[in-house]
Design a protein around this motif. Sequence first.
Motif, PDB file in Angstrom:
ATOM      1  N   ALA A 100      12.512   6.643  -8.694  1.00  0.00           N
ATOM      2  CA  ALA A 100      12.300   6.494 -10.129  1.00  0.00           C
ATOM      3  C   ALA A 100      12.458   5.024 -10.504  1.00  0.00           C
ATOM      4  N   PRO A 101      11.517   4.173 -10.075  1.00  0.00           N
ATOM      5  CA  PRO A 101      11.640   2.749 -10.400  1.00  0.00           C
ATOM      6  C   PRO A 101      11.580   2.522 -11.903  1.00  0.00           C
ATOM      7  N   ALA A 102      12.391   1.582 -12.371  1.00  0.00           N
ATOM      8  CA  ALA A 102      12.406   1.282 -13.802  1.00  0.00           C
ATOM      9  C   ALA A 102      11.047   0.783 -14.273  1.00  0.00           C
ATOM     10  N   ASP A 103      10.361   0.036 -13.421  1.00  0.00           N
ATOM     11  CA  ASP A 103       9.024  -0.479 -13.727  1.00  0.00           C
ATOM     12  C   ASP A 103       8.108  -0.086 -12.577  1.00  0.00           C
ATOM     13  N   PRO A 104       7.427   1.067 -12.676  1.00  0.00           N
ATOM     14  CA  PRO A 104       6.600   1.532 -11.550  1.00  0.00           C
ATOM     15  C   PRO A 104       5.408   0.630 -11.273  1.00  0.00           C
ATOM     16  N   VAL A 105       4.959  -0.135 -12.266  1.00  0.00           N
ATOM     17  CA  VAL A 105       3.848  -1.057 -12.017  1.00  0.00           C
ATOM     18  C   VAL A 105       4.331  -2.190 -11.122  1.00  0.00           C
ATOM     19  N   ALA A 106       5.475  -2.787 -11.463  1.00  0.00           N
ATOM     20  CA  ALA A 106       6.044  -3.847 -10.626  1.00  0.00           C
ATOM     21  C   ALA A 106       6.391  -3.310  -9.244  1.00  0.00           C
ATOM     22  N   ALA A 107       6.906  -2.089  -9.171  1.00  0.00           N
ATOM     23  CA  ALA A 107       7.269  -1.512  -7.867  1.00  0.00           C
ATOM     24  C   ALA A 107       6.032  -1.304  -7.000  1.00  0.00           C
ATOM     25  N   THR A 108       4.915  -0.920  -7.619  1.00  0.00           N
ATOM     26  CA  THR A 108       3.680  -0.750  -6.848  1.00  0.00           C
ATOM     27  C   THR A 108       3.169  -2.087  -6.351  1.00  0.00           C
ATOM     28  N   LEU A 109       3.280  -3.121  -7.170  1.00  0.00           N
ATOM     29  CA  LEU A 109       2.865  -4.454  -6.723  1.00  0.00           C
ATOM     30  C   LEU A 109       3.731  -4.922  -5.553  1.00  0.00           C
ATOM     31  N   VAL A 110       5.023  -4.659  -5.603  1.00  0.00           N
ATOM     32  CA  VAL A 110       5.906  -5.008  -4.482  1.00  0.00           C
ATOM     33  C   VAL A 110       5.457  -4.274  -3.214  1.00  0.00           C
ATOM     34  N   GLN A 111       5.093  -3.003  -3.356  1.00  0.00           N
ATOM     35  CA  GLN A 111       4.607  -2.241  -2.202  1.00  0.00           C
ATOM     36  C   GLN A 111       3.327  -2.849  -1.651  1.00  0.00           C
ATOM     37  N   VAL A 112       2.415  -3.222  -2.542  1.00  0.00           N
ATOM     38  CA  VAL A 112       1.163  -3.858  -2.112  1.00  0.00           C
ATOM     39  C   VAL A 112       1.448  -5.156  -1.382  1.00  0.00           C
ATOM     40  N   GLU A 113       2.333  -5.986  -1.930  1.00  0.00           N
ATOM     41  CA  GLU A 113       2.665  -7.269  -1.293  1.00  0.00           C
ATOM     42  C   GLU A 113       3.259  -7.038   0.100  1.00  0.00           C
ATOM     43  N   ARG A 114       4.107  -6.021   0.214  1.00  0.00           N
ATOM     44  CA  ARG A 114       4.732  -5.734   1.507  1.00  0.00           C
ATOM     45  C   ARG A 114       3.693  -5.294   2.538  1.00  0.00           C
ATOM     46  N   GLN A 115       2.716  -4.509   2.085  1.00  0.00           N
ATOM     47  CA  GLN A 115       1.706  -4.002   3.008  1.00  0.00           C
ATOM     48  C   GLN A 115       0.563  -4.977   3.238  1.00  0.00           C
ATOM     49  N   ALA A 116       0.413  -5.954   2.352  1.00  0.00           N
ATOM     50  CA  ALA A 116      -0.740  -6.855   2.422  1.00  0.00           C
ATOM     51  C   ALA A 116      -0.752  -7.717   3.677  1.00  0.00           C
ATOM     52  N   VAL A 117       0.393  -7.833   4.363  1.00  0.00           N
ATOM     53  CA  VAL A 117       0.413  -8.596   5.615  1.00  0.00           C
ATOM     54  C   VAL A 117      -0.558  -8.000   6.636  1.00  0.00           C
TER      55      VAL A 117
ATOM     56  N   ARG B 224      -6.216   0.801 -11.723  1.00  0.00           N
ATOM     57  CA  ARG B 224      -7.146   1.205 -10.667  1.00  0.00           C
ATOM     58  C   ARG B 224      -7.156   0.135  -9.574  1.00  0.00           C
ATOM     59  N   ARG B 225      -7.163  -1.134  -9.980  1.00  0.00           N
ATOM     60  CA  ARG B 225      -7.133  -2.205  -8.978  1.00  0.00           C
ATOM     61  C   ARG B 225      -5.856  -2.130  -8.141  1.00  0.00           C
ATOM     62  N   LEU B 226      -4.721  -1.987  -8.802  1.00  0.00           N
ATOM     63  CA  LEU B 226      -3.453  -2.002  -8.084  1.00  0.00           C
ATOM     64  C   LEU B 226      -3.345  -0.810  -7.129  1.00  0.00           C
ATOM     65  N   THR B 227      -3.770   0.352  -7.590  1.00  0.00           N
ATOM     66  CA  THR B 227      -3.722   1.554  -6.750  1.00  0.00           C
ATOM     67  C   THR B 227      -4.670   1.420  -5.566  1.00  0.00           C
ATOM     68  N   TRP B 228      -5.832   0.868  -5.809  1.00  0.00           N
ATOM     69  CA  TRP B 228      -6.821   0.625  -4.740  1.00  0.00           C
ATOM     70  C   TRP B 228      -6.248  -0.318  -3.691  1.00  0.00           C
ATOM     71  N   LEU B 229      -5.584  -1.387  -4.116  1.00  0.00           N
ATOM     72  CA  LEU B 229      -4.969  -2.320  -3.169  1.00  0.00           C
ATOM     73  C   LEU B 229      -3.840  -1.651  -2.390  1.00  0.00           C
ATOM     74  N   ARG B 230      -3.130  -0.750  -3.035  1.00  0.00           N
ATOM     75  CA  ARG B 230      -2.073   0.005  -2.346  1.00  0.00           C
ATOM     76  C   ARG B 230      -2.669   0.787  -1.178  1.00  0.00           C
ATOM     77  N   THR B 231      -3.799   1.459  -1.431  1.00  0.00           N
ATOM     78  CA  THR B 231      -4.436   2.243  -0.376  1.00  0.00           C
ATOM     79  C   THR B 231      -5.071   1.354   0.679  1.00  0.00           C
ATOM     80  N   LEU B 232      -5.777   0.312   0.251  1.00  0.00           N
ATOM     81  CA  LEU B 232      -6.435  -0.574   1.218  1.00  0.00           C
ATOM     82  C   LEU B 232      -5.432  -1.225   2.165  1.00  0.00           C
ATOM     83  N   SER B 233      -4.293  -1.643   1.645  1.00  0.00           N
ATOM     84  CA  SER B 233      -3.304  -2.298   2.516  1.00  0.00           C
ATOM     85  C   SER B 233      -2.725  -1.309   3.517  1.00  0.00           C
ATOM     86  N   TRP B 234      -2.588  -0.045   3.105  1.00  0.00           N
ATOM     87  CA  TRP B 234      -2.141   0.985   4.052  1.00  0.00           C
ATOM     88  C   TRP B 234      -3.222   1.217   5.115  1.00  0.00           C
ATOM     89  N   MET B 235      -4.495   1.231   4.691  1.00  0.00           N
ATOM     90  CA  MET B 235      -5.576   1.443   5.644  1.00  0.00           C
ATOM     91  C   MET B 235      -5.696   0.268   6.614  1.00  0.00           C
TER      92      MET B 235
END
Length: 337
Positions: free
Chosen positions: A145-162, A283-294
């Motif tokens: 239950a992140p206080a800011d789920p948008v910021a938490a998703t961006l952190v996840q994207v940054e972590r996976q973007a490597v 939509r952009r942030l969610t798409w990047l979340r999936t692309l970085s996982w892929m």
Amino acid sequence: MTGTSGSTGTAGLHGALTRLPAFAGVPSGALEPMPRRGVAHDHVRLSGKGLVARVPRWSQLGLDPFANLEQQATAFRRAAPSGHTPELAAVLPPGPELPMGALVVTEIVGRPPRLPGDMPAIARALAALHALPLPPDGERAPLPAPADPVAATLVQVERQAVWFERAGLAPDALALLERELDDARAFHCAAPIPITLVGSDVHPGNFLIDAAGKAWFTDLEKAQYGHPAIDLAHASLYTSTMWEREVAAVLAPDEVAAFHEAWEAAVPPALAEAVRPWRQPLRRLTWLRTLSWMARWRVEGAALSPDMPDSLAAHMDAHAVDVLRPEIIGRVAAEWR
């Protein structure tokens, strides 16, 4: 994401199951392995019981077996009042026979969605989930239950973007992705962030459509308290609608719009209004979340999911190649550019 793995045959499941008094008389022959469709669980039907055992092969969230099972059991309990998810019938704790444990849930009899026709039904299922009463802050654990789920998703994207650099992508693809990452980092919205129970992994392949046309969301592993616009994006983006072989389809813009309209019609007006300014940017942030996982999948592949059937692994590999092609990245990004 890191993962914790484990596997079992039906013998181990049967041994764990029959130690519970409610299942003591279930014969081993009543356990029917179901075709493997996803990357994280095996499913075994309990013939004649109207139940299915969900047996984790690994935790996509990197949780230990007990924490993984507790989080998933809680998700099923809390989502059940929506009327669009299976109900939890039993929890089989991890042990020598069943390293990751298992959940027993009600079986949903239905077919895979047909897109775009079933997208409104999926929208209504999500709306029922999103409209559930929100527990107080101190009662949301163990679901994230992140206080800011948008910021938490961006952190996840940054972590996976490597994994973008490690996946050997075409230079054009990397350049496009870097541009999208820069824009995601720079995005700011002053509107309040609506928080609801969300499914997170709500690609259409995780739904079944029953004989009445009702959509059921069946995979609550990643359920949490977050932003419903992320669910709306994940259910309708190219990366998700092409994920499952039996469901694969490309939605036209007007079909995505109809999906959003069906969701808005099914939620309280105040929630629809609160989500509206977030829909497109997330939509952009969610798409990047999936692309970085892929991108990670392109590097590590089926090693992430032990014992995956060759045909499913081949489909996943092909999907990871497809969604990270420059022309596909450009086509999806054109939606908000």
